[in-house]
Design a protein around this motif. Sequence first.
Motif, PDB file in Angstrom:
ATOM      1  N   LEU A 155      42.863  36.327  38.475  1.00 26.84           N
ATOM      2  CA  LEU A 155      41.618  35.869  39.113  1.00 26.84           C
ATOM      3  C   LEU A 155      40.416  36.085  38.201  1.00 26.84           C
ATOM      4  N   ALA A 156      40.353  37.235  37.568  1.00 31.78           N
ATOM      5  CA  ALA A 156      39.230  37.540  36.692  1.00 31.78           C
ATOM      6  C   ALA A 156      39.166  36.579  35.509  1.00 31.78           C
ATOM      7  N   LEU A 157      40.303  36.276  34.916  1.00 30.67           N
ATOM      8  CA  LEU A 157      40.340  35.377  33.765  1.00 30.67           C
ATOM      9  C   LEU A 157      40.045  33.932  34.138  1.00 30.67           C
ATOM     10  N   ASN A 158      40.246  33.605  35.405  1.00 37.08           N
ATOM     11  CA  ASN A 158      40.022  32.240  35.872  1.00 37.08           C
ATOM     12  C   ASN A 158      38.771  32.111  36.730  1.00 37.08           C
ATOM     13  N   ASN A 159      37.876  33.094  36.626  1.00 41.02           N
ATOM     14  CA  ASN A 159      36.630  33.102  37.401  1.00 41.02           C
ATOM     15  C   ASN A 159      36.880  32.945  38.893  1.00 41.02           C
ATOM     16  N   GLY A 160      37.907  33.622  39.367  1.00 37.16           N
ATOM     17  CA  GLY A 160      38.258  33.545  40.778  1.00 37.16           C
ATOM     18  C   GLY A 160      37.252  34.247  41.665  1.00 37.16           C
ATOM     19  N   TYR A 161      37.220  33.842  42.898  1.00 33.10           N
ATOM     20  CA  TYR A 161      36.316  34.403  43.890  1.00 33.10           C
ATOM     21  C   TYR A 161      36.763  35.807  44.298  1.00 33.10           C
ATOM     22  N   GLY A 162      35.804  36.699  44.469  1.00 33.71           N
ATOM     23  CA  GLY A 162      36.087  38.017  45.015  1.00 33.71           C
ATOM     24  C   GLY A 162      36.422  39.097  44.007  1.00 33.71           C
ATOM     25  N   VAL A 163      36.233  38.844  42.722  1.00 32.97           N
ATOM     26  CA  VAL A 163      36.506  39.871  41.719  1.00 32.97           C
ATOM     27  C   VAL A 163      35.193  40.571  41.374  1.00 32.97           C
ATOM     28  N   ASN A 164      35.190  41.865  41.539  1.00 32.49           N
ATOM     29  CA  ASN A 164      34.019  42.684  41.228  1.00 32.49           C
ATOM     30  C   ASN A 164      33.610  42.479  39.766  1.00 32.49           C
ATOM     31  N   ALA A 165      32.316  42.450  39.506  1.00 33.18           N
ATOM     32  CA  ALA A 165      31.805  42.205  38.154  1.00 33.18           C
ATOM     33  C   ALA A 165      32.313  43.241  37.156  1.00 33.18           C
ATOM     34  N   GLU A 166      32.375  44.499  37.556  1.00 35.69           N
ATOM     35  CA  GLU A 166      32.860  45.555  36.657  1.00 35.69           C
ATOM     36  C   GLU A 166      34.344  45.366  36.362  1.00 35.69           C
ATOM     37  N   THR A 167      35.103  44.981  37.359  1.00 32.64           N
ATOM     38  CA  THR A 167      36.537  44.728  37.175  1.00 32.64           C
ATOM     39  C   THR A 167      36.742  43.556  36.224  1.00 32.64           C
ATOM     40  N   LYS A 168      35.977  42.493  36.440  1.00 30.91           N
ATOM     41  CA  LYS A 168      36.082  41.327  35.566  1.00 30.91           C
ATOM     42  C   LYS A 168      35.768  41.710  34.119  1.00 30.91           C
ATOM     43  N   LYS A 169      34.760  42.544  33.943  1.00 25.23           N
ATOM     44  CA  LYS A 169      34.381  43.002  32.606  1.00 25.23           C
ATOM     45  C   LYS A 169      35.537  43.762  31.951  1.00 25.23           C
ATOM     46  N   ARG A 170      36.196  44.661  32.705  1.00 24.75           N
ATOM     47  CA  ARG A 170      37.331  45.422  32.167  1.00 24.75           C
ATOM     48  C   ARG A 170      38.475  44.504  31.766  1.00 24.75           C
ATOM     49  N   VAL A 171      38.746  43.495  32.601  1.00 26.30           N
ATOM     50  CA  VAL A 171      39.841  42.562  32.312  1.00 26.30           C
ATOM     51  C   VAL A 171      39.519  41.748  31.060  1.00 26.30           C
ATOM     52  N   LEU A 172      38.302  41.249  30.955  1.00 30.05           N
ATOM     53  CA  LEU A 172      37.917  40.459  29.785  1.00 30.05           C
ATOM     54  C   LEU A 172      37.953  41.298  28.508  1.00 30.05           C
ATOM     55  N   GLU A 173      37.512  42.547  28.601  1.00 30.63           N
ATOM     56  CA  GLU A 173      37.578  43.438  27.433  1.00 30.63           C
ATOM     57  C   GLU A 173      39.027  43.702  27.032  1.00 30.63           C
ATOM     58  N   ALA A 174      39.892  43.903  28.016  1.00 34.16           N
ATOM     59  CA  ALA A 174      41.314  44.138  27.731  1.00 34.16           C
ATOM     60  C   ALA A 174      41.938  42.907  27.083  1.00 34.16           C
ATOM     61  N   SER A 175      41.596  41.722  27.578  1.00 30.26           N
ATOM     62  CA  SER A 175      42.174  40.503  27.004  1.00 30.26           C
ATOM     63  C   SER A 175      41.687  40.292  25.572  1.00 30.26           C
ATOM     64  N   ARG A 176      40.439  40.633  25.300  1.00 33.50           N
ATOM     65  CA  ARG A 176      39.934  40.531  23.914  1.00 33.50           C
ATOM     66  C   ARG A 176      40.621  41.550  23.010  1.00 33.50           C
TER      67      ARG A 176
END
Length: 56
Positions: A21-42
């Motif tokens: 969800l975070a990688l696909n800009n899904g609804y309901g993902v906390n901004a901090e969680t999305k940041k952690r996921v994007l950092e992990a993917s990078r």
Amino acid sequence: MKPTLKDVAALAGVSIATASLALNNGYGVNAETKKRVLEASRKLNLKYSYKKSVEL
């Protein structure tokens, strides 16, 4: 070996569904969680494509 969504989720400390969800800009993902996921993917250099993941 190529990194997977499972690897990103583990590094970010979230479920595979949340990572997706975070990688696909899904609804309901906390901004901090999305940041952690994007950092992990990078960090893992994951090349993730939603379109590719749903092709049959």
